[in-house]
Every structure is written in C-alpha cells, then in structure tokens.
Design a protein around this motif. Structure first.
Motif, PDB file in Angstrom:
ATOM      1  N   THR A 190      -7.795  -5.019   0.478  1.00 49.27           N
ATOM      2  CA  THR A 190      -8.218  -4.933   1.872  1.00 49.27           C
ATOM      3  C   THR A 190      -9.590  -5.572   2.082  1.00 49.27           C
ATOM      4  N   LEU A 191     -10.360  -5.760   0.997  1.00 51.87           N
ATOM      5  CA  LEU A 191     -11.630  -6.471   1.054  1.00 51.87           C
ATOM      6  C   LEU A 191     -11.605  -7.600   0.030  1.00 51.87           C
ATOM      7  N   HIS A 216      -7.215   0.925   6.953  1.00 49.49           N
ATOM      8  CA  HIS A 216      -8.002   1.189   8.168  1.00 49.49           C
ATOM      9  C   HIS A 216      -7.185   0.972   9.444  1.00 49.49           C
ATOM     10  N   ALA A 276     -11.247  -0.474  -2.261  1.00 51.30           N
ATOM     11  CA  ALA A 276     -10.754  -1.352  -1.204  1.00 51.30           C
ATOM     12  C   ALA A 276     -10.641  -2.798  -1.686  1.00 51.30           C
ATOM     13  N   ASP A 297      -7.462  -2.925  -3.897  1.00 51.25           N
ATOM     14  CA  ASP A 297      -6.234  -2.874  -3.106  1.00 51.25           C
ATOM     15  C   ASP A 297      -6.033  -4.105  -2.235  1.00 51.25           C
ATOM     16  N   GLU A 320     -16.273   4.180  -1.958  1.00 50.49           N
ATOM     17  CA  GLU A 320     -14.969   3.719  -1.486  1.00 50.49           C
ATOM     18  C   GLU A 320     -14.785   2.211  -1.609  1.00 50.49           C
ATOM     19  N   THR A 321     -15.884   1.462  -1.769  1.00 50.08           N
ATOM     20  CA  THR A 321     -15.782   0.010  -1.623  1.00 50.08           C
ATOM     21  C   THR A 321     -14.997  -0.650  -2.753  1.00 50.08           C
ATOM     22  N   GLY A 329     -17.235  -5.243   1.835  1.00 43.74           N
ATOM     23  CA  GLY A 329     -17.534  -3.827   1.997  1.00 43.74           C
ATOM     24  C   GLY A 329     -19.021  -3.589   1.796  1.00 43.74           C
ATOM     25  N   ALA A 383      -6.128   3.399   3.649  1.00 45.83           N
ATOM     26  CA  ALA A 383      -6.621   2.294   2.815  1.00 45.83           C
ATOM     27  C   ALA A 383      -6.786   1.011   3.611  1.00 45.83           C
ATOM     28  N   SER A 420     -17.066  -6.429  -2.466  1.00 49.17           N
ATOM     29  CA  SER A 420     -17.845  -5.299  -1.956  1.00 49.17           C
ATOM     30  C   SER A 420     -19.108  -5.140  -2.785  1.00 49.17           C
ATOM     31  N   GLU A 425       0.825  -1.208   0.000  1.00 51.13           N
ATOM     32  CA  GLU A 425       0.000   0.000   0.000  1.00 51.13           C
ATOM     33  C   GLU A 425       0.860   1.259   0.000  1.00 51.13           C
ATOM     34  N   LEU A 469     -18.416   1.083   4.587  1.00 46.85           N
ATOM     35  CA  LEU A 469     -17.697   2.152   3.897  1.00 46.85           C
ATOM     36  C   LEU A 469     -18.708   2.941   3.079  1.00 46.85           C
TER      37      LEU A 469
END
Length: 313
Positions: free
Chosen positions: A148-149, A34, A143, A146, A139-140, A104, A32, A152, A19, A135
């Motif tokens: 992180t989820l 959290h 994420a 990237d 934004e979902t 998400g 990003a 979503s 990241e 979120l």
C-alpha cells in the motif's frame, strides 16, 4: 462452465483480493488499504462479476475465498509483483525520470525532514512526485510490505532495536538524539540524567507505541519506572501538556520543530538516540526514483546535523 477469454482484471481490485487473502477478513483488508469495509466489499463483488466465477462464499458474517478465489489471489501476487518490476524497468529506460511514489510518514518527519528534501527533489527532478500518508511509526513497515506504500520512514532506538522483516530493505537517512522536554524553569541545570527526572510526572505515549516503549525501557535501564500522569500518542500534544506544566517528556531532534511556548529543552548526560531509516520492499534494486528520494532525504538530514553516518551507542 464459464469462459474467461474476455476477462479484464483491475489491478486495484486485485490488490484488494490479495489483502483479503493475506489478512482473512474484509475489515482487516480495508484497514490495510485505508478504505471502508463496504467499499472493499463492493469492489470485490465487482471483481467476481468481472471474472464470471465464484470467488467468495459467506460463512456467517465472514467472507471466505473459494478454491478459485485462492487461485486468483495467488496469481494476483505474481501480477502485482510484475507490475512493480515493469514500473522499475520503465523508469530505468527514461532519460527524464518521471514517477509517483507514496510514502508513510509521521509528524516530526513530515514537518522537520520532508519539506527541505522534497523542495530540493522538485528542483532537480520535477518529474518525481512524492505523496505522503501519515501513520503511526509502528504501522509504516507493514504498509510497505503489503504494497500500500512504496516506502516508509521507520525508527530504531538505542535502547530498543526493532525486529526486522526480511521482506524489507532499509537504509539509514538520519540519526537523532533525544532530549528532555520540561516546563520552563523546572530544571535549572543545562544537562540531566534520566534518573534526575524520576520524581517528575511524565507525559508519554502508550507502551504499545515504539516511542512509548523505548522511553520506558530507557528509564528502566537507568533504575526507575516513569510515573505516567498523562498518556497521549501525539508528540505535539505531549509537548503542549509539558508547556502547561503537567509533566516532562522526551523529544527527538526532529520533534523540536513542534515545540510550543513554555518548554525548556535539556540535554541528557547519557545519550538516548534513534535511527531514522527508509524501508522499501527488498526484491531487486530500489527504483531509480526511490534512490533519488533517499539521497534527497539524507542531504536534508545532513544539513540539519543529523547525518546518517552517526552510530547508536
């Protein structure tokens, strides 16, 4: 010269390094993922100690990757992708599916669609655990991209289709209609056009949000600019203000679960609709556990009359 023969890499710290490389600052990487910026800094410092070479250098108040740091970040991308493929392969090899997924969500999906879907999923596939993170809808998708989820919920409006990232795949799970939400007794008709609401004050999210932008565009295409009396981001807050007589707004089918007293729901004569989709990373086929989640959500939407086969006008 440092030796790396005993190096052990933490996947958690590699995600933070990835990241930082993608976003350029510790603060952006922390946002990003959290985490707090200090927590990310501490973990990156530990990663540097783990590998025994200099990965970062300070330029004033900023942290920049060294050549070795950039090299490791590039390999982190490959390592984390490999972990995802390995997880997928293990799921395929299991007779009894077991997996943990992070999703998400936003308020109306979390309250109106997920509970019946996850209840049915737990009954049929108890080894699949879905955790959620609320979120803003805009934004979902980022994420998921990237990492992180795992997946979503994302939305498209009939008057405002979203640009799409080719790194992501999406599957429609529900189609919702938007309705006028007005103070009780203010609109006596059973149905109205958006233009009929032009003289009322509006309670609406800001223009940077997908919802706020979509409603503004829908109003503009019907010949007027809504007069925003109260700009609030949360749909539940907007509906509460409508219930107090402070203005009108639009609400989706799933948002009706948030309805407070003092609000009448009026049909729109010219439909404004939105698609709810599940987004996931596009590499390869979806994990078997994710496929089962998608099917459970689609079934829950169909039970509510929001089947994904409907099309936007």
């Amino acid at each position: 010269m440092s030796t790396l023969t005993a190096m052990e890499l933490s996947l958690h710290r590699l995600r933070m390094l990835r990241e930082l490389n993608r976003r350029g600052t510790v603060t952006a990487a922390a946002g990003a993922l959290h985490y707090s910026a200090s927590a990310v800094s501490q973990q990156l410092a530990q990663l540097e100690r783990d590998v025994g070479v200099q990965l970062f250098e300070r330029l004033g108040r900023r942290v920049q990757l060294t050549e070795l740091g950039t090299l490791l970040a590039e390999h982190a991308e490959e390592i984390l992708d490999s972990v995802g493929r390995a997880t997928h392969a293990l799921e395929n090899a299991q007779d009894g599916l077991s997996a943990r997924l992070t999703a998400g969500v936003w308020a109306s999906v979390a309250s109106g669609l997920l509970p019946p879907a996850l209840t049915a999923l737990a009954s049929e596939h108890p080894g699949i655990e879905v955790r959620t993170r609320e979120l803003a809808p805009e934004e979902t998708a980022g994420a998921v991209r990237d990492g992180t989820l795992d997946f979503s919920f994302v939305i498209d409006y009939s008057d405002y289709p979203m640009p799409w990232d080719p790194a992501l795949a999406r599957e429609v799970v529900a189609v919702e209609r938007l309705h006028a939400a007005v103070p009780t007794g203010v609109v006596p008709e059973p149905a109205v056009s958006l233009l009929d609401l032009a003289e009322h004050p509006w309670v609406l999210a800001g223009p940077r949000s997908h919802f706020g932008r979509a409603v503004r565009i829908a109003c503009q295409q019907r010949g007027f600019e809504p007069r925003i009396a109260h700009e609030v981001e949360e749909q539940a807050t907007a509906l509460a203000m409508v219930g107090s007589g402070l203005g009108v707004t639009l609400v989706s089918d799933l948002g009706l679960s948030l309805l407070p007293p003092g609000v009448d729901i009026i049909a729109l004569t010219e439909p404004v609709m939105r698609r709810v989709s599940i987004a996931y990373r596009a590499k390869g086929t979806p994990r078997p556990s994710l496929r089962l989640v998608i099917e459970a959500v689609r079934a829950a939407a169909a039970e509510k009359g929001l089947g994904a086969s409907a099309t936007l006008p």
